[in-house]
Design a protein around this motif. Sequence first.
Motif, PDB file in Angstrom:
ATOM      1  N   ILE A   7      35.717  61.237  60.706  1.00  0.00           N
ATOM      2  CA  ILE A   7      34.608  60.101  60.694  1.00  0.00           C
ATOM      3  C   ILE A   7      34.463  59.306  58.932  1.00  0.00           C
ATOM      4  O   ILE A   7      34.409  58.410  58.801  1.00  0.00           O
ATOM      5  CB  ILE A   7      33.436  60.609  61.070  1.00  0.00           C
ATOM      6  N   LEU A   8      34.518  60.962  58.445  1.00  0.00           N
ATOM      7  CA  LEU A   8      34.476  60.647  56.554  1.00  0.00           C
ATOM      8  C   LEU A   8      35.571  59.329  56.167  1.00  0.00           C
ATOM      9  O   LEU A   8      35.516  58.830  55.407  1.00  0.00           O
ATOM     10  CB  LEU A   8      34.490  61.232  55.715  1.00  0.00           C
ATOM     11  N   ILE A   9      37.153  59.898  56.680  1.00  0.00           N
ATOM     12  CA  ILE A   9      37.813  59.321  56.029  1.00  0.00           C
ATOM     13  C   ILE A   9      37.843  57.686  56.828  1.00  0.00           C
ATOM     14  O   ILE A   9      38.376  56.896  56.284  1.00  0.00           O
ATOM     15  CB  ILE A   9      39.344  59.528  56.988  1.00  0.00           C
ATOM     16  N   ALA A  10      37.518  57.266  58.250  1.00  0.00           N
ATOM     17  CA  ALA A  10      36.896  56.068  58.595  1.00  0.00           C
ATOM     18  C   ALA A  10      36.380  54.743  58.014  1.00  0.00           C
ATOM     19  O   ALA A  10      36.630  54.079  57.587  1.00  0.00           O
ATOM     20  CB  ALA A  10      37.140  56.234  60.175  1.00  0.00           C
ATOM     21  N   VAL A  11      35.262  56.124  57.584  1.00  0.00           N
ATOM     22  CA  VAL A  11      34.127  55.372  57.161  1.00  0.00           C
ATOM     23  C   VAL A  11      34.607  55.122  55.851  1.00  0.00           C
ATOM     24  O   VAL A  11      34.635  53.642  54.810  1.00  0.00           O
ATOM     25  CB  VAL A  11      32.726  55.761  57.212  1.00  0.00           C
ATOM     26  N   GLY A  12      34.988  55.943  54.783  1.00  0.00           N
ATOM     27  CA  GLY A  12      36.050  55.555  53.760  1.00  0.00           C
ATOM     28  C   GLY A  12      36.817  54.076  53.930  1.00  0.00           C
ATOM     29  O   GLY A  12      36.704  53.487  52.638  1.00  0.00           O
ATOM     30  N   ILE A  13      37.663  54.388  54.325  1.00  0.00           N
ATOM     31  CA  ILE A  13      39.118  52.629  54.388  1.00  0.00           C
ATOM     32  C   ILE A  13      37.710  52.225  54.879  1.00  0.00           C
ATOM     33  O   ILE A  13      37.755  51.054  54.120  1.00  0.00           O
ATOM     34  CB  ILE A  13      39.377  53.903  55.669  1.00  0.00           C
ATOM     35  N   VAL A  14      36.887  51.838  55.408  1.00  0.00           N
ATOM     36  CA  VAL A  14      36.060  50.656  55.773  1.00  0.00           C
ATOM     37  C   VAL A  14      35.366  49.935  54.030  1.00  0.00           C
ATOM     38  O   VAL A  14      35.050  49.340  54.100  1.00  0.00           O
ATOM     39  CB  VAL A  14      35.165  50.901  57.175  1.00  0.00           C
ATOM     40  N   VAL A  15      34.617  51.086  53.688  1.00  0.00           N
ATOM     41  CA  VAL A  15      33.498  50.944  53.095  1.00  0.00           C
ATOM     42  C   VAL A  15      34.818  50.478  51.692  1.00  0.00           C
ATOM     43  O   VAL A  15      34.889  49.602  51.112  1.00  0.00           O
ATOM     44  CB  VAL A  15      32.994  52.100  52.140  1.00  0.00           C
ATOM     45  N   GLY A  17      37.001  48.576  51.419  1.00  0.00           N
ATOM     46  CA  GLY A  17      37.985  47.633  52.255  1.00  0.00           C
ATOM     47  C   GLY A  17      37.184  46.617  52.168  1.00  0.00           C
ATOM     48  O   GLY A  17      37.601  45.933  51.162  1.00  0.00           O
ATOM     49  N   LEU A  18      36.054  46.755  52.468  1.00  0.00           N
ATOM     50  CA  LEU A  18      35.333  45.689  52.596  1.00  0.00           C
ATOM     51  C   LEU A  18      34.954  45.426  51.464  1.00  0.00           C
ATOM     52  O   LEU A  18      34.958  44.210  51.116  1.00  0.00           O
ATOM     53  CB  LEU A  18      33.412  46.446  53.880  1.00  0.00           C
ATOM     54  N   SER A  19      34.820  46.971  50.506  1.00  0.00           N
ATOM     55  CA  SER A  19      34.414  46.273  49.053  1.00  0.00           C
ATOM     56  C   SER A  19      35.303  45.760  48.393  1.00  0.00           C
ATOM     57  O   SER A  19      34.988  44.711  47.225  1.00  0.00           O
ATOM     58  CB  SER A  19      33.866  47.701  48.521  1.00  0.00           C
ATOM     59  N   ALA A  20      36.311  46.093  48.869  1.00  0.00           N
ATOM     60  CA  ALA A  20      37.830  45.332  47.873  1.00  0.00           C
ATOM     61  C   ALA A  20      37.989  43.690  48.169  1.00  0.00           C
ATOM     62  O   ALA A  20      38.209  42.649  46.985  1.00  0.00           O
ATOM     63  CB  ALA A  20      39.328  46.249  47.863  1.00  0.00           C
ATOM     64  N   MET A  21      37.676  43.742  49.353  1.00  0.00           N
ATOM     65  CA  MET A  21      37.386  41.929  49.830  1.00  0.00           C
ATOM     66  C   MET A  21      36.089  41.512  48.722  1.00  0.00           C
ATOM     67  O   MET A  21      36.226  39.939  48.638  1.00  0.00           O
ATOM     68  CB  MET A  21      37.183  41.769  51.060  1.00  0.00           C
ATOM     69  N   CYS A  36      30.740  46.649  43.530  1.00  0.00           N
ATOM     70  CA  CYS A  36      31.280  46.287  44.280  1.00  0.00           C
ATOM     71  C   CYS A  36      32.730  47.278  44.063  1.00  0.00           C
ATOM     72  O   CYS A  36      33.739  48.041  45.091  1.00  0.00           O
ATOM     73  CB  CYS A  36      32.220  45.416  44.426  1.00  0.00           C
ATOM     74  N   MET A  37      32.357  47.784  42.644  1.00  0.00           N
ATOM     75  CA  MET A  37      34.013  48.829  42.269  1.00  0.00           C
ATOM     76  C   MET A  37      33.507  50.010  42.947  1.00  0.00           C
ATOM     77  O   MET A  37      33.962  50.685  43.184  1.00  0.00           O
ATOM     78  CB  MET A  37      34.175  48.363  40.500  1.00  0.00           C
ATOM     79  N   ILE A  38      32.039  50.512  42.567  1.00  0.00           N
ATOM     80  CA  ILE A  38      31.751  51.451  42.697  1.00  0.00           C
ATOM     81  C   ILE A  38      31.602  52.245  44.252  1.00  0.00           C
ATOM     82  O   ILE A  38      32.175  52.966  44.580  1.00  0.00           O
ATOM     83  CB  ILE A  38      29.834  51.338  42.387  1.00  0.00           C
ATOM     84  N   ASP A  39      31.259  51.326  45.232  1.00  0.00           N
ATOM     85  CA  ASP A  39      31.706  51.112  45.998  1.00  0.00           C
ATOM     86  C   ASP A  39      33.407  51.591  46.507  1.00  0.00           C
ATOM     87  O   ASP A  39      33.447  51.747  47.059  1.00  0.00           O
ATOM     88  CB  ASP A  39      31.299  50.034  47.601  1.00  0.00           C
ATOM     89  N   MET A  46      35.694  59.023  49.805  1.00  0.00           N
ATOM     90  CA  MET A  46      35.369  59.942  51.217  1.00  0.00           C
ATOM     91  C   MET A  46      36.732  60.211  51.724  1.00  0.00           C
ATOM     92  O   MET A  46      37.029  61.034  51.750  1.00  0.00           O
ATOM     93  CB  MET A  46      34.508  58.756  51.813  1.00  0.00           C
ATOM     94  N   LEU A  47      37.460  59.044  51.098  1.00  0.00           N
ATOM     95  CA  LEU A  47      38.945  59.505  51.912  1.00  0.00           C
ATOM     96  C   LEU A  47      39.458  60.622  51.649  1.00  0.00           C
ATOM     97  O   LEU A  47      40.408  61.533  52.743  1.00  0.00           O
ATOM     98  CB  LEU A  47      39.239  58.334  51.426  1.00  0.00           C
ATOM     99  N   ALA A  48      39.225  60.629  50.146  1.00  0.00           N
ATOM    100  CA  ALA A  48      40.145  62.297  49.755  1.00  0.00           C
ATOM    101  C   ALA A  48      39.591  63.345  50.083  1.00  0.00           C
ATOM    102  O   ALA A  48      40.308  64.125  50.597  1.00  0.00           O
ATOM    103  CB  ALA A  48      39.969  62.278  48.401  1.00  0.00           C
ATOM    104  N   PHE A  49      38.269  63.347  50.079  1.00  0.00           N
ATOM    105  CA  PHE A  49      37.578  64.534  50.643  1.00  0.00           C
ATOM    106  C   PHE A  49      38.229  64.589  52.036  1.00  0.00           C
ATOM    107  O   PHE A  49      37.734  65.837  52.218  1.00  0.00           O
ATOM    108  CB  PHE A  49      35.774  64.671  50.376  1.00  0.00           C
ATOM    109  N   GLY A  50      38.047  64.021  52.769  1.00  0.00           N
ATOM    110  CA  GLY A  50      38.025  63.623  54.771  1.00  0.00           C
ATOM    111  C   GLY A  50      39.637  64.418  54.440  1.00  0.00           C
ATOM    112  O   GLY A  50      39.891  65.399  55.220  1.00  0.00           O
TER     113      GLY A  50
END
Length: 62
Positions: A7-15, A17-21, A36-39, A46-50
Amino acid sequence: MKNFAKILIAVGIVVAGLSAMLLGYNTPGSASYQMCMIDVVIGFIMLAFGGLYLWTHRNKQE
């Protein structure tokens, strides 16, 4: 804990990705741009820890 890491990986990717957009819609140097940069950084953390947890857990099983 394994499911939480997924879940941490999935949420990290979404956060991240959306912040980069959203970075394209903000003026560089503004408060929203900095948030947005902080996000994006938080999403990658989050992606790295998961991923690190799943990788170490997989190596312990072998």
